[in-house]
Design a protein around this motif. Structure first.
Motif, PDB file in Angstrom:
ATOM      1  N   SER A   1       0.839  -1.193   0.000  1.00 40.06           N
ATOM      2  CA  SER A   1       0.000   0.000   0.000  1.00 40.06           C
ATOM      3  C   SER A   1       0.874   1.241   0.000  1.00 40.06           C
ATOM      4  CB  SER A   1      -0.927   0.036   1.222  1.00 40.06           C
ATOM      5  OG  SER A   1      -1.647   1.264   1.258  1.00 40.06           O
ATOM      6  N   ASN A   2       0.758   2.046  -1.037  1.00 41.51           N
ATOM      7  CA  ASN A   2       1.522   3.285  -1.116  1.00 41.51           C
ATOM      8  C   ASN A   2       1.215   4.237   0.033  1.00 41.51           C
ATOM      9  OD1 ASN A   2       3.022   3.169  -3.815  1.00 41.51           O
ATOM     10  ND2 ASN A   2       0.958   2.591  -4.426  1.00 41.51           N
ATOM     11  N   THR A   3       0.038   4.088   0.630  1.00 40.87           N
ATOM     12  CA  THR A   3      -0.350   4.942   1.755  1.00 40.87           C
ATOM     13  C   THR A   3       0.644   4.854   2.902  1.00 40.87           C
ATOM     14  OG1 THR A   3      -2.660   4.549   1.136  1.00 40.87           O
ATOM     15  CG2 THR A   3      -2.253   5.488   3.313  1.00 40.87           C
ATOM     16  N   ASN A   4       1.230   3.678   3.099  1.00 38.61           N
ATOM     17  CA  ASN A   4       2.196   3.509   4.184  1.00 38.61           C
ATOM     18  C   ASN A   4       3.353   4.492   4.069  1.00 38.61           C
ATOM     19  OD1 ASN A   4       0.886   1.232   5.401  1.00 38.61           O
ATOM     20  ND2 ASN A   4       1.665  -0.043   3.743  1.00 38.61           N
ATOM     21  N   TYR A   5       3.789   4.749   2.845  1.00 42.44           N
ATOM     22  CA  TYR A   5       4.955   5.613   2.671  1.00 42.44           C
ATOM     23  C   TYR A   5       4.597   7.089   2.621  1.00 42.44           C
ATOM     24  CZ  TYR A   5       8.347   1.992   2.864  1.00 42.44           C
ATOM     25  OH  TYR A   5       9.157   0.985   3.346  1.00 42.44           O
ATOM     26  N   ILE A   6       3.351   7.416   2.358  1.00 41.05           N
ATOM     27  CA  ILE A   6       2.908   8.796   2.574  1.00 41.05           C
ATOM     28  C   ILE A   6       3.037   9.113   4.064  1.00 41.05           C
ATOM     29  CG2 ILE A   6       0.980  10.404   2.429  1.00 41.05           C
ATOM     30  CD1 ILE A   6       2.297   9.569  -0.281  1.00 41.05           C
ATOM     31  N   LEU A   7       2.608   8.187   4.893  1.00 41.57           N
ATOM     32  CA  LEU A   7       2.725   8.387   6.339  1.00 41.57           C
ATOM     33  C   LEU A   7       4.188   8.384   6.783  1.00 41.57           C
ATOM     34  CD1 LEU A   7      -0.298   6.274   7.574  1.00 41.57           C
ATOM     35  CD2 LEU A   7       0.047   8.722   7.945  1.00 41.57           C
ATOM     36  N   ALA A   8       5.013   7.528   6.190  1.00 41.75           N
ATOM     37  CA  ALA A   8       6.442   7.525   6.541  1.00 41.75           C
ATOM     38  C   ALA A   8       7.066   8.885   6.236  1.00 41.75           C
ATOM     39  CB  ALA A   8       7.165   6.412   5.787  1.00 41.75           C
ATOM     40  N   GLY A   9       6.711   9.473   5.090  1.00 43.04           N
ATOM     41  CA  GLY A   9       7.213  10.805   4.767  1.00 43.04           C
ATOM     42  C   GLY A   9       6.748  11.847   5.763  1.00 43.04           C
ATOM     43  N   MET A  10       5.502  11.736   6.196  1.00 44.82           N
ATOM     44  CA  MET A  10       4.975  12.678   7.187  1.00 44.82           C
ATOM     45  C   MET A  10       5.699  12.524   8.527  1.00 44.82           C
ATOM     46  SD  MET A  10       0.873  12.532   6.497  1.00 44.82           S
ATOM     47  CE  MET A  10       0.137  13.354   5.086  1.00 44.82           C
ATOM     48  N   VAL A  11       6.031  11.286   8.900  1.00 44.76           N
ATOM     49  CA  VAL A  11       6.776  11.052  10.140  1.00 44.76           C
ATOM     50  C   VAL A  11       8.140  11.734  10.059  1.00 44.76           C
ATOM     51  CG1 VAL A  11       7.930   9.297  11.544  1.00 44.76           C
ATOM     52  CG2 VAL A  11       5.573   8.928  10.781  1.00 44.76           C
ATOM     53  N   ILE A  12       8.823  11.573   8.934  1.00 47.77           N
ATOM     54  CA  ILE A  12      10.128  12.219   8.755  1.00 47.77           C
ATOM     55  C   ILE A  12      10.007  13.730   8.923  1.00 47.77           C
ATOM     56  CG2 ILE A  12      11.900  12.774   7.036  1.00 47.77           C
ATOM     57  CD1 ILE A  12      11.513   9.896   5.949  1.00 47.77           C
ATOM     58  N   GLU A  13       8.999  14.305   8.296  1.00 47.08           N
ATOM     59  CA  GLU A  13       8.855  15.764   8.376  1.00 47.08           C
ATOM     60  C   GLU A  13       8.512  16.231   9.783  1.00 47.08           C
ATOM     61  OE1 GLU A  13       8.024  17.014   3.800  1.00 47.08           O
ATOM     62  OE2 GLU A  13       6.313  17.149   5.186  1.00 47.08           O
TER      63      GLU A  13
ATOM     64  N   THR B   1      11.897  15.728  11.961  1.00 47.32           N
ATOM     65  CA  THR B   1      13.039  16.579  11.610  1.00 47.32           C
ATOM     66  C   THR B   1      12.677  18.052  11.486  1.00 47.32           C
ATOM     67  OG1 THR B   1      12.697  16.335   9.211  1.00 47.32           O
ATOM     68  CG2 THR B   1      14.073  14.673  10.319  1.00 47.32           C
ATOM     69  N   GLY B   2      11.395  18.333  11.267  1.00 48.71           N
ATOM     70  CA  GLY B   2      10.991  19.708  11.019  1.00 48.71           C
ATOM     71  C   GLY B   2      11.427  20.220   9.658  1.00 48.71           C
ATOM     72  N   ARG B   3      11.767  19.295   8.756  1.00 50.36           N
ATOM     73  CA  ARG B   3      12.250  19.666   7.433  1.00 50.36           C
ATOM     74  C   ARG B   3      11.535  18.840   6.363  1.00 50.36           C
ATOM     75  NH1 ARG B   3      13.889  24.226   7.015  1.00 50.36           N
ATOM     76  NH2 ARG B   3      14.793  23.622   5.007  1.00 50.36           N
TER      77      ARG B   3
ATOM     78  N   VAL C   1      10.677  16.204   3.503  1.00 49.19           N
ATOM     79  CA  VAL C   1      11.216  14.871   3.238  1.00 49.19           C
ATOM     80  C   VAL C   1      12.137  14.896   2.025  1.00 49.19           C
ATOM     81  CG1 VAL C   1       9.217  14.140   1.841  1.00 49.19           C
ATOM     82  CG2 VAL C   1      10.628  12.413   2.987  1.00 49.19           C
ATOM     83  N   ALA C   2      11.834  15.715   1.024  1.00 53.18           N
ATOM     84  CA  ALA C   2      12.709  15.806  -0.150  1.00 53.18           C
ATOM     85  C   ALA C   2      14.115  16.246   0.257  1.00 53.18           C
ATOM     86  CB  ALA C   2      12.124  16.791  -1.161  1.00 53.18           C
ATOM     87  N   GLU C   3      14.211  17.206   1.142  1.00 55.78           N
ATOM     88  CA  GLU C   3      15.511  17.679   1.619  1.00 55.78           C
ATOM     89  C   GLU C   3      16.239  16.592   2.403  1.00 55.78           C
ATOM     90  OE1 GLU C   3      16.179  21.637   3.855  1.00 55.78           O
ATOM     91  OE2 GLU C   3      16.204  20.064   5.383  1.00 55.78           O
ATOM     92  N   GLN C   4      15.503  15.874   3.242  1.00 56.84           N
ATOM     93  CA  GLN C   4      16.126  14.841   4.057  1.00 56.84           C
ATOM     94  C   GLN C   4      16.650  13.683   3.206  1.00 56.84           C
ATOM     95  OE1 GLN C   4      16.573  14.887   7.688  1.00 56.84           O
ATOM     96  NE2 GLN C   4      16.397  16.983   6.923  1.00 56.84           N
ATOM     97  N   VAL C   5      15.880  13.261   2.209  1.00 58.06           N
ATOM     98  CA  VAL C   5      16.343  12.203   1.311  1.00 58.06           C
ATOM     99  C   VAL C   5      17.573  12.679   0.537  1.00 58.06           C
ATOM    100  CG1 VAL C   5      15.755  10.916  -0.797  1.00 58.06           C
ATOM    101  CG2 VAL C   5      14.148  10.999   1.114  1.00 58.06           C
ATOM    102  N   THR C   6      17.544  13.923   0.084  1.00 61.99           N
ATOM    103  CA  THR C   6      18.672  14.471  -0.676  1.00 61.99           C
ATOM    104  C   THR C   6      19.931  14.539   0.180  1.00 61.99           C
ATOM    105  OG1 THR C   6      17.156  15.760  -2.059  1.00 61.99           O
ATOM    106  CG2 THR C   6      19.467  16.442  -2.018  1.00 61.99           C
ATOM    107  N   LYS C   7      19.804  15.095   1.359  1.00 66.22           N
ATOM    108  CA  LYS C   7      20.961  15.293   2.238  1.00 66.22           C
ATOM    109  C   LYS C   7      21.498  13.982   2.794  1.00 66.22           C
ATOM    110  CE  LYS C   7      21.990  17.389   6.768  1.00 66.22           C
ATOM    111  NZ  LYS C   7      21.403  18.207   7.874  1.00 66.22           N
ATOM    112  N   ARG C   8      20.602  13.115   3.240  1.00 69.11           N
ATOM    113  CA  ARG C   8      21.012  11.920   3.970  1.00 69.11           C
ATOM    114  C   ARG C   8      21.339  10.717   3.082  1.00 69.11           C
ATOM    115  NH1 ARG C   8      19.461  11.330   9.393  1.00 69.11           N
ATOM    116  NH2 ARG C   8      18.644  13.203  10.393  1.00 69.11           N
ATOM    117  N   VAL C   9      20.866  10.752   1.849  1.00 70.04           N
ATOM    118  CA  VAL C   9      21.082   9.599   0.969  1.00 70.04           C
ATOM    119  C   VAL C   9      21.756  10.019  -0.340  1.00 70.04           C
ATOM    120  CG1 VAL C   9      20.010   7.633  -0.200  1.00 70.04           C
ATOM    121  CG2 VAL C   9      19.037   8.474   1.950  1.00 70.04           C
TER     122      VAL C   9
END
Length: 370
Positions: free
Chosen positions: A175-187, A190-192, A194-202
């Motif tokens: 379910s793609n919904t799981n990863y929408i929530l994962a992105g929301m958890v990251i944001e 981190t307060g930042r 998710v695009a920035e976090q994936v870019t910086k950290r990976v």
């Protein structure tokens, strides 16, 4: 999701089509076969040492697909997002077995759905029972869909308007919904963005020069790339390269290349992105139907090889592109891209075409890149 002869059922936007046949049941599996017999306009195969292309970059023109052109990586994005979550686990900012409620209080509620009973681990492993929002975004009318912008909260609301498919932990279901929530958890943590976090950290950490997260409103693929093809509502084949990828977000928004994708999976297995403890958690799998005989860990699939052993990867399906591949723990790397979803040009043989793609990856791992 099981592949069928209906193209609409192949399109789990930003997702993956489950393997319907074993490698041994697939037809001859070189790139020329995929182009000539399975009707893919173009195909690219990259290994740790060599790259191959077949077909054309654009229908009606003679040029071959670029050896390492950018494509929509679709659900390979999930592995990048899972890596960020696990880095935050290593930093003590997220607990894998904490409920989603801890990080997104009051957000995950619906018919049979309760964020207090769903853990972060279950999000990453697709064992939540959450409905898949991509079933409700109107992909059957691609020409309207391609220009639609979605906020992540809208995608979540599409899912939460429907009842749970099962209770958390009962079984595996993509379910793609799981990863929408994962992105929301990251944001939230981190307060930042998710695009920035994936870019910086990976992406930046391991030097993926051709991988990026498209910005808001960017419907293009930057730089050298093949065209991708899909179906219009009337059944005609159209160029679908340009689209707004916001419906994928943390489930499938990234753009990458076959070489960057294989480099990413190799770096992950080499321990360059995660401490050993978190990589070990990522590789704890449950049975899945993503590939024949596969297991699914935390954003990472374990796929058996016909010659013995396994490789680790993910894959992605989006109108215009299918990607498959990954890496082995002994350093072999394979990545393949075809420039249409299986069945786009030959709907009656969609399963066979998909099996041919999967089999090509298996052959490259098992028999070398000749």
């Amino acid at each position: 999701m099981k592949t069928t002869i209906k193209l609409a059922s192949l399109i789990v936007a930003f997702g993956v089509a489950a393997g319907a046949a074993t490698a041994s049941a697939a037809p001859p599996n070189d790139l020329e076969h995929l182009v000539k017999n399975e009707k893919f306009p173009g195909a690219v195969l990259v290994t740790q040492s060599t790259s191959y292309t077949a077909g054309v970059a654009r229908r009606g023109q003679p040029g071959k697909p670029p050896v390492n052109g950018r494509v929509r990586a679709a659900s390979n994005t999930k592995t990048f997002v899972a890596v960020v979550i696990l880095q935050l686990v290593a930093e003590g900012k997220i607990a894998l077995d904490a409920p989603v409620e801890t990080y997104l209080p009051g957000l995950v509620r619906g018919d049979g759905i309760d964020g207090r009973k769903i853990t972060v681990r279950q999000l990453l492993q697709h064992t939540t029972g959450l409905p898949n929002y991509t079933a409700y975004i109107g992909l059957e009318d691609f020409e309207a869909f391609r220009n639609r912008y979605y906020e992540p909260r809208q995608l979540l609301e599409l899912a939460l308007a429907h009842p749970a498919n099962f209770q958390p932990g009962e079984r595996w279901e993509y379910s793609n919904t799981n990863y929408i929530l994962a992105g929301m958890v990251i944001e939230r943590v981190t307060g930042r963005p998710v695009a920035e976090q994936v870019t910086k950290r990976v992406i930046d950490k391991i030097g993926l020069r051709d991988t990026y997260w498209p910005g808001v409103g960017d419907k293009t693929i930057r730089g050298q790339h093949p065209q991708g093809y899909g179906l219009a509502k009337d059944g005609s084949v159209i160029d679908v390269t340009s689209l707004d990828p916001s419906a994928g977000w943390a489930a499938g928004q990234l753009i990458s290349t076959p070489r960057d994708l294989s480099t990413f999976f190799a770096a992950l297995l080499d321990g360059r992105l995660l401490p050993a403890a978190q990589l070990s958690e990522m590789q704890k799998t449950v049975p899945s139907d993503m590939f024949p005989g596969s297991g699914y860990g935390l954003g990472l699939a374990r796929i058996p090889l016909s010659c013995g052993g396994v490789y680790w990867g993910h894959g992605g399906d989006i109108p215009g592109f299918e990607t498959r591949g990954g890496a082995t723990e002994d350093g072999r790397r394979v990545s393949i891209v075809v420039t249409a979803l299986p069945g786009t040009f030959d709907p009656a043989n969609a399963d066979r075409a998909h099996a041919g793609v999967v089999s090509t990856v298996d052959k490259a791992f098992c028999k070398g890149d000749k």
